[in-house]
Motif scaffolding. Structure first.
Motif, PDB file in Angstrom:
ATOM      1  N   GLY A  94      39.358  53.614  31.767  1.00  0.00           N
ATOM      2  CA  GLY A  94      39.496  54.981  31.291  1.00  0.00           C
ATOM      3  C   GLY A  94      40.921  55.288  30.915  1.00  0.00           C
ATOM      4  N   ASN A  95      41.296  56.562  31.080  1.00  0.00           N
ATOM      5  CA  ASN A  95      42.610  56.994  30.619  1.00  0.00           C
ATOM      6  C   ASN A  95      43.706  56.771  31.648  1.00  0.00           C
ATOM      7  OD1 ASN A  95      41.842  58.869  32.467  1.00  0.00           O
ATOM      8  ND2 ASN A  95      41.746  60.607  31.048  1.00  0.00           N
ATOM      9  N   GLY A  96      43.361  56.171  32.775  1.00  0.00           N
ATOM     10  CA  GLY A  96      44.359  55.869  33.800  1.00  0.00           C
ATOM     11  C   GLY A  96      44.581  54.373  33.907  1.00  0.00           C
ATOM     12  N   ASN A  97      44.844  53.921  35.114  1.00  0.00           N
ATOM     13  CA  ASN A  97      45.130  52.509  35.369  1.00  0.00           C
ATOM     14  C   ASN A  97      43.913  51.838  35.993  1.00  0.00           C
ATOM     15  OD1 ASN A  97      48.166  52.341  34.796  1.00  0.00           O
ATOM     16  ND2 ASN A  97      48.002  54.138  36.126  1.00  0.00           N
ATOM     17  N   ASP A  98      43.531  50.698  35.443  1.00  0.00           N
ATOM     18  CA  ASP A  98      42.326  50.001  35.885  1.00  0.00           C
ATOM     19  C   ASP A  98      42.613  48.505  35.917  1.00  0.00           C
ATOM     20  OD1 ASP A  98      40.674  52.545  35.192  1.00  0.00           O
ATOM     21  OD2 ASP A  98      41.492  51.892  33.263  1.00  0.00           O
ATOM     22  N   GLY A  99      41.956  47.800  36.803  1.00  0.00           N
ATOM     23  CA  GLY A  99      42.100  46.348  36.842  1.00  0.00           C
ATOM     24  C   GLY A  99      40.944  45.702  37.560  1.00  0.00           C
ATOM     25  N   VAL A 100      40.548  44.517  37.100  1.00  0.00           N
ATOM     26  CA  VAL A 100      39.536  43.707  37.784  1.00  0.00           C
ATOM     27  C   VAL A 100      40.246  42.743  38.714  1.00  0.00           C
ATOM     28  CG1 VAL A 100      37.698  42.010  37.528  1.00  0.00           C
ATOM     29  CG2 VAL A 100      37.902  43.878  35.879  1.00  0.00           C
ATOM     30  N   SER A 101      39.859  42.743  39.984  1.00  0.00           N
ATOM     31  CA  SER A 101      40.452  41.848  40.974  1.00  0.00           C
ATOM     32  C   SER A 101      39.582  40.638  41.268  1.00  0.00           C
ATOM     33  CB  SER A 101      40.712  42.593  42.287  1.00  0.00           C
ATOM     34  OG  SER A 101      41.539  43.709  42.087  1.00  0.00           O
ATOM     35  N   SER A 102      38.251  40.801  41.092  1.00  0.00           N
ATOM     36  CA  SER A 102      37.346  39.727  41.482  1.00  0.00           C
ATOM     37  C   SER A 102      36.119  39.764  40.589  1.00  0.00           C
ATOM     38  CB  SER A 102      36.951  39.874  42.951  1.00  0.00           C
ATOM     39  OG  SER A 102      36.254  38.738  43.403  1.00  0.00           O
ATOM     40  N   LEU A 103      35.441  38.625  40.495  1.00  0.00           N
ATOM     41  CA  LEU A 103      34.393  38.431  39.502  1.00  0.00           C
ATOM     42  C   LEU A 103      33.351  37.468  40.044  1.00  0.00           C
ATOM     43  CD1 LEU A 103      33.340  38.418  36.476  1.00  0.00           C
ATOM     44  CD2 LEU A 103      35.079  36.676  36.051  1.00  0.00           C
ATOM     45  N   ALA A 104      32.084  37.761  39.777  1.00  0.00           N
ATOM     46  CA  ALA A 104      30.989  36.851  40.108  1.00  0.00           C
ATOM     47  C   ALA A 104      29.989  36.880  38.969  1.00  0.00           C
ATOM     48  CB  ALA A 104      30.322  37.248  41.429  1.00  0.00           C
ATOM     49  N   VAL A 105      29.219  35.807  38.816  1.00  0.00           N
ATOM     50  CA  VAL A 105      28.256  35.681  37.722  1.00  0.00           C
ATOM     51  C   VAL A 105      26.949  35.147  38.289  1.00  0.00           C
ATOM     52  CG1 VAL A 105      27.745  34.499  35.544  1.00  0.00           C
ATOM     53  CG2 VAL A 105      30.074  35.275  36.025  1.00  0.00           C
ATOM     54  N   ASP A 106      25.813  35.713  37.839  1.00  0.00           N
ATOM     55  CA  ASP A 106      24.522  35.193  38.264  1.00  0.00           C
ATOM     56  C   ASP A 106      23.975  34.206  37.237  1.00  0.00           C
ATOM     57  OD1 ASP A 106      23.410  36.685  36.193  1.00  0.00           O
ATOM     58  OD2 ASP A 106      22.573  38.222  37.500  1.00  0.00           O
ATOM     59  N   ASN A 107      22.835  33.592  37.542  1.00  0.00           N
ATOM     60  CA  ASN A 107      22.273  32.568  36.669  1.00  0.00           C
ATOM     61  C   ASN A 107      21.888  33.111  35.306  1.00  0.00           C
ATOM     62  OD1 ASN A 107      22.597  30.764  38.719  1.00  0.00           O
ATOM     63  ND2 ASN A 107      20.448  30.643  39.282  1.00  0.00           N
ATOM     64  N   ALA A 108      21.568  34.397  35.224  1.00  0.00           N
ATOM     65  CA  ALA A 108      21.173  35.003  33.956  1.00  0.00           C
ATOM     66  C   ALA A 108      22.361  35.319  33.073  1.00  0.00           C
ATOM     67  CB  ALA A 108      20.365  36.270  34.210  1.00  0.00           C
ATOM     68  N   GLY A 109      23.582  35.230  33.600  1.00  0.00           N
ATOM     69  CA  GLY A 109      24.773  35.509  32.816  1.00  0.00           C
ATOM     70  C   GLY A 109      25.332  36.906  32.980  1.00  0.00           C
ATOM     71  N   ASN A 110      24.753  37.714  33.884  1.00  0.00           N
ATOM     72  CA  ASN A 110      25.332  39.017  34.185  1.00  0.00           C
ATOM     73  C   ASN A 110      26.642  38.828  34.954  1.00  0.00           C
ATOM     74  OD1 ASN A 110      23.064  40.853  33.299  1.00  0.00           O
ATOM     75  ND2 ASN A 110      21.977  39.596  34.797  1.00  0.00           N
ATOM     76  N   ALA A 111      27.629  39.634  34.618  1.00  0.00           N
ATOM     77  CA  ALA A 111      28.936  39.566  35.280  1.00  0.00           C
ATOM     78  C   ALA A 111      29.090  40.749  36.220  1.00  0.00           C
ATOM     79  CB  ALA A 111      30.052  39.575  34.246  1.00  0.00           C
ATOM     80  N   PHE A 112      29.533  40.489  37.441  1.00  0.00           N
ATOM     81  CA  PHE A 112      29.733  41.508  38.465  1.00  0.00           C
ATOM     82  C   PHE A 112      31.233  41.603  38.738  1.00  0.00           C
ATOM     83  CE2 PHE A 112      25.533  39.860  38.776  1.00  0.00           C
ATOM     84  CZ  PHE A 112      24.724  40.919  39.144  1.00  0.00           C
ATOM     85  N   LEU A 113      31.784  42.797  38.591  1.00  0.00           N
ATOM     86  CA  LEU A 113      33.224  43.007  38.651  1.00  0.00           C
ATOM     87  C   LEU A 113      33.570  43.953  39.780  1.00  0.00           C
ATOM     88  CD1 LEU A 113      33.635  43.761  34.833  1.00  0.00           C
ATOM     89  CD2 LEU A 113      33.752  41.530  35.936  1.00  0.00           C
ATOM     90  N   ALA A 114      34.673  43.690  40.449  1.00  0.00           N
ATOM     91  CA  ALA A 114      35.200  44.595  41.464  1.00  0.00           C
ATOM     92  C   ALA A 114      36.678  44.772  41.219  1.00  0.00           C
ATOM     93  CB  ALA A 114      34.954  44.042  42.865  1.00  0.00           C
ATOM     94  N   GLY A 115      37.165  46.005  41.450  1.00  0.00           N
ATOM     95  CA  GLY A 115      38.577  46.254  41.213  1.00  0.00           C
ATOM     96  C   GLY A 115      39.002  47.633  41.644  1.00  0.00           C
ATOM     97  N   TYR A 116      39.884  48.233  40.874  1.00  0.00           N
ATOM     98  CA  TYR A 116      40.475  49.521  41.239  1.00  0.00           C
ATOM     99  C   TYR A 116      40.669  50.352  39.979  1.00  0.00           C
ATOM    100  CZ  TYR A 116      44.431  46.820  39.578  1.00  0.00           C
ATOM    101  OH  TYR A 116      45.253  46.025  38.812  1.00  0.00           O
TER     102      TYR A 116
END
Length: 857
Positions: free
Chosen positions: A315-337
């Protein structure tokens, strides 16, 4: 050794020696699907590909290959004299089954056919096992020989071929009417007392269809090692600074995902391949703030040269992805701040930011976020804030088999959402002091529909969850803590927190105040420090922690154990992996000279004697610790501290199918321990006469840490940082991080140069482990005419008078040795020259020695 297909489009079988182990792989393309094995009937397994089929039995393999023009070849690889009763079993059973429903008669259908990742034939010869496995586009197999077994018992017969032969390069060529298959020369070496020793290896032709192996002397009790090779490496970024904090790989198609934070607002004008976002992606416009910019994620195909998608996420502030996981179907799961009030949310548990406005900065306190992005990168399955009224951030993410997401991080919020029955329902410290926070552990259901479980985890000081891993019903969290009363349960004996408070000059047994707060130069983490006011020496005052839960139900996590991990100085855990038996593998870094170290004979560590310990220049070593679980107690399986005499950190760890552990990190030491390096995976730091130039480092341990597989630097002449690592089912490694080097190694690159010398770019790289070919030494007597000799092996330099020795190999890491009795070898007095892709030496005709060999330097 490897088979590669010269004309026939299909697979070639191959192998290589381990001690012995003969490993094999082919170079043909099967498309994007992995190779798996179907259980046809007792004692037989079949592997299919788009243009080939293999049927594996106890005595060998039948194969059928097809070219696109319709030409076909079929044959049978037979292990001559093999045990007809050898046991053949499938291993690494896959979750899917196959149904064959042909025709209208249901009694003719085959349903629920099991699939496997590997097939093993046990005791095909006494003490010899064959292991077949798929590497997406390859069929590979290893021949594993027990101690004392003579490899001469193995003979390979190729029925269905016209004949076999050896070419001048030492390759075994299998001739079919429609084309040839080539099997590269065998390669063998052993690790003896920590040093690599080559073993002479070659084929010998027994008859027109049968070949065997010829080996030089070797110690049959010692294992062999597979070489690591950098197979692709690329810059990735836009017109400003970019950092990759996370990497993951899809286990089905080998596509690689990278995520982190970026300040880049557009592509660089004169480099159209430098892409920040792709058309049709979820978010194509940069919206980020001034501190960390926007979060982003990108997906590459398995070649590393094609970008499937790239999208901003922020968004209009500060964002970042710290960690990432992927399932067999190719969906990406993201965690951050994020501190953006308009961070993209969909099907959100918490659709609005929970943090309050900071009166000093006039910005919102950050929240954690969890997001699931679809395989095409153009839609959110769900995306939610996760936090309370103060600062919160997520740093680790993991998936279970049902698609539930587990996250960990830290929280300063007294009202961070927790669930009924949580292990720790309240913040354990006062949030009135900036350095006080607890770790948290949360579980979100598949699809993001509910918060299954959430708990605080910490004591009365600063605690942070850095990494999380799930396997077989158990959840493991790692991080670091300054709380002497961090929750401890069934801890490893002798791991109580102990650190020295230099204000009082005594060992602290209670919570003590700090007089400085410093920032870790390597990871950007907030650390708690103590100092004396006289000499301004700064020391970290944390211990790593590891906490394990049993996932008894979707809404119930039961504490299995929780333990400190460290020495008398500062220690932090940065990564964690878990095997199916409940063992945890923890990476991190330490300033403690007494950090647990059980394998110093495998990889050396250095005592921290540097007295120049200021806030940004302290001596650290990386560590890898296996915490073993026997069903009742936690204990050390092994623990290794490793590094040089500078600042070295381990930032992540992954396990392959055999529980070999791979650690990525950053080192500015020039004497970081290296082993079995190859090509761009270097034995030396790449700095040039400047202090504190960092390189990426990758170190691989075997399953019990009794030996290294390899350990190497990777980087350019400036600072490079290794932040994240992933592994696919067949042991290929995927690396991601940050570089400001203009000469970072690139291979098959999507982006071959840095976007701006004044900014930073990400890098992504892939390491494949394989057995490299040994070049064949060709001896050409002076009586052979140049015109005749030039027909052997391609263009060659003109012959001179004397004994002409030549070989092809890049890089030039072999030298000629000579002997009169094959027991004492001496380096050749003549240095090799290079021309027309050949290395060659010419010895005088008066030379008295009659035996020559190539020896790896």
């Amino acid at each position: 050794m490897k088979f590669s297909v010269k004309k026939i489009l299909g697979v070639g079988l191959a192998f290589g020696l381990t001690a012995l182990n003969l490993g094999a792989q082919s170079a043909t393309q099967f498309g994007n699907l992995p190779l798996w094995f179907e259980a046809e009937r007792a004692g037989q397994f079949t592997a299919h590909a788009s243009d080939s089929e293999f049927t594996i039995s106890s005595g060998g393999a039948e194969f059928a290959l097809a070219k696109k023009n319709g030409q076909k070849a079929s044959g049978h690889l037979q292990f001559v004299g093999a045990n007809p009763a050898a046991r053949i079993i499938g291993s690494q059973q896959l979750s899917g089954t196959i149904n064959y429903l042909f025709g209208s008669q249901s009694d003719q259908w085959r349903t629920g056919v099991s699939t496997y990742g590997r097939v093993q034939v046990e005791n095909i010869y006494p003490g010899v096992n064959v292991i077949y496995y798929g590497n997406r586009q390859k069929l590979e197999y290893d021949l594993n020989l027990a101690a004392g077994v003579n490899p001469s018992v193995i003979a390979l017969r190729f029925d269905g071929a016209e004949n076999i032969s050896l070419n001048p390069q030492g390759e075994l060529v299998i001739h079919f009417p429609s084309g040839d298959m080539r099997q590269h020369p065998p390669v063998a070496y052993q690790t003896i007392r920590g040093k690599r020793q080559e073993i002479a290896a070659s084929y010998k032709i027994l008859d027109t269809h049968t070949a065997a192996f010829a080996l030089g002397p070797y110690q049959q009790s010692e294992p062999l090692v597979i070489d690591p090779v950098l197979t692709y490496s690329t810059y990735f970024g836009g017109n400003d600074g970019d950092i990759a904090w996370a990497v993951a790989v899809n286990p089905i198609d080998g596509s690689m995902y990278v995520a982190g934070s970026t300040f880049s607002t557009k592509n660089t004008n004169n480099q159209p391949t430098m892409t920040v976002s792709t058309p049709g992606a979820w978010q194509t416009n940069y919206l980020g703030g001034k501190v960390t910019g926007d979060a982003f994620i990108a997906r590459f195909d398995n070649s590393g040269t094609n970008l499937i998608y790239a999208t901003y996420l922020g968004g209009n502030g500060n964002d970042g992805v710290s960690s990432l996981a992927v399932d067999n179907a190719g969906n990406a799961f993201l965690a951050g701040y994020t501190d953006s009030t308009n961070f993209p949310t969909t099907n959100a548990l918490y659709p609005h930011i929970s943090g309050k406005v900071n009166q000093h900065t006039k910005s919102y306190a950050e929240d954690a976020f969890v997001t699931e992005l679809n395989p095409a990168g153009n839609g959110l399955v769900y995306s939610t804030y996760l936090g309370g009224n103060s600062m919160d951030a997520a740093f680790g993410i993991a998936l279970d088999d049902a698609g539930d997401v587990f996250v960990t991080g830290y929280t300063f919020s007294t009202n961070f959402p927790v669930t009924p029955g949580a292990y720790q329902p309240q913040l354990g410290c006062s949030n009135t002091v900036y350095i006080n926070a607890n770790a948290f552990v949360a579980e979100i259901s598949a699809g993001g529909s509910s918060l299954n479980y959430s708990t605080f985890l910490g004591g009365t000081n600063f605690d942070k969850g850095r990494a999380i891993a799930y396997n077989n019903g158990k959840l493991f969290v790692a991080g670091y803590t300054a709380s002497t009363n961090f929750p401890i349960f069934s801890a490893i004996l002798g791991t109580n927190i102990v650190w020295t408070n230099h204000l009082s000059k005594k060992v602290s047994g209670t919570n003590q105040p700090y007089d400085v707060v410093i920032t870790n130069y390597f990871t950007g983490d907030l650390l708690n420090g103590v100092s004396t006011n006289k000499d301004k020496k700064y020391y970290l005052a944390d211990d790593a922690f590891v906490t394990a839960f049993t996932v008894a139900a979707p809404t119930n996590l039961t504490l299995l154990y929780s333990t400190f991990l460290g020495g008398t100085n500062g220690d932090q855990a940065t990564g964690i992996a878990a095997d199916a038996d409940g063992n945890a593998y923890v990476s991190g870094f330490t300033t403690s000279t007494n950090f647990p170290d059980t394998v110093t004979e495998v990889i050396g560590s250095y005592i921290h004697t540097n007295t120049d310990r200021n806030a940004l220049n302290y001596v650290t070593n990386g560590f890898l610790t296996k915490i073993q679980w026997d069903g009742t107690n936690a204990s050390f399986g092994y623990s290794a501290m490793f590094g040089g005499k500078g600042g070295d950190v381990a930032n992540g760890v992954v396990l392959d199918a055999d529980n070999n552990a791979y650690v990525i990190g950053t080192a500015n030491s020039t004497n970081y321990p290296t082993y079995n390096t190859y090509g761009d995976l270097s034995p030396t730091n790449h700095y040039i006469k400047k202090r504190f130039k960092n390189d990426v480092v990758v170190t691989a341990f075997n399953a019990d840490a009794s030996a290294l597989l390899f350990s190497a630097y990777l980087g350019g002449y400036d600072n490079d940082y290794g932040n994240a690592i992933a592994v696919d089912p067949v042991g290929n490694l995927y690396l991601a991080g940050q570089t400001i080097s203009t000469n970072f190694p690139t291979i098959s690159a999507f982006q071959n140069r840095i976007n701006d010398k004044k900014k930073t770019d990400m890098f992504v790289a892939k390491i494949t482990q394989f057995v490299p070919p040994v070049p064949n030494l060709v001896i050409a007597p002076a009586t052979i005419k140049p015109s005749v000799q030039s027909k052997v092996g391609g263009a060659q330099p003109p012959l001179k008078s004397g004994i002409h020795l030549q070989w092809q190999m890049f890089p030039a890491n072999y030298a000629v040795e000579s002997s009169s009795d094959m027991s004492h070898w001496q380096p050749s007095p003549v240095s090799p020259t290079y021309s027309n892709a050949w290395y060659h030496v010419v010895l005088p005709t008066t030379n008295s020695v009659g035996f020559f060999r190539l020896h790896k330097r």
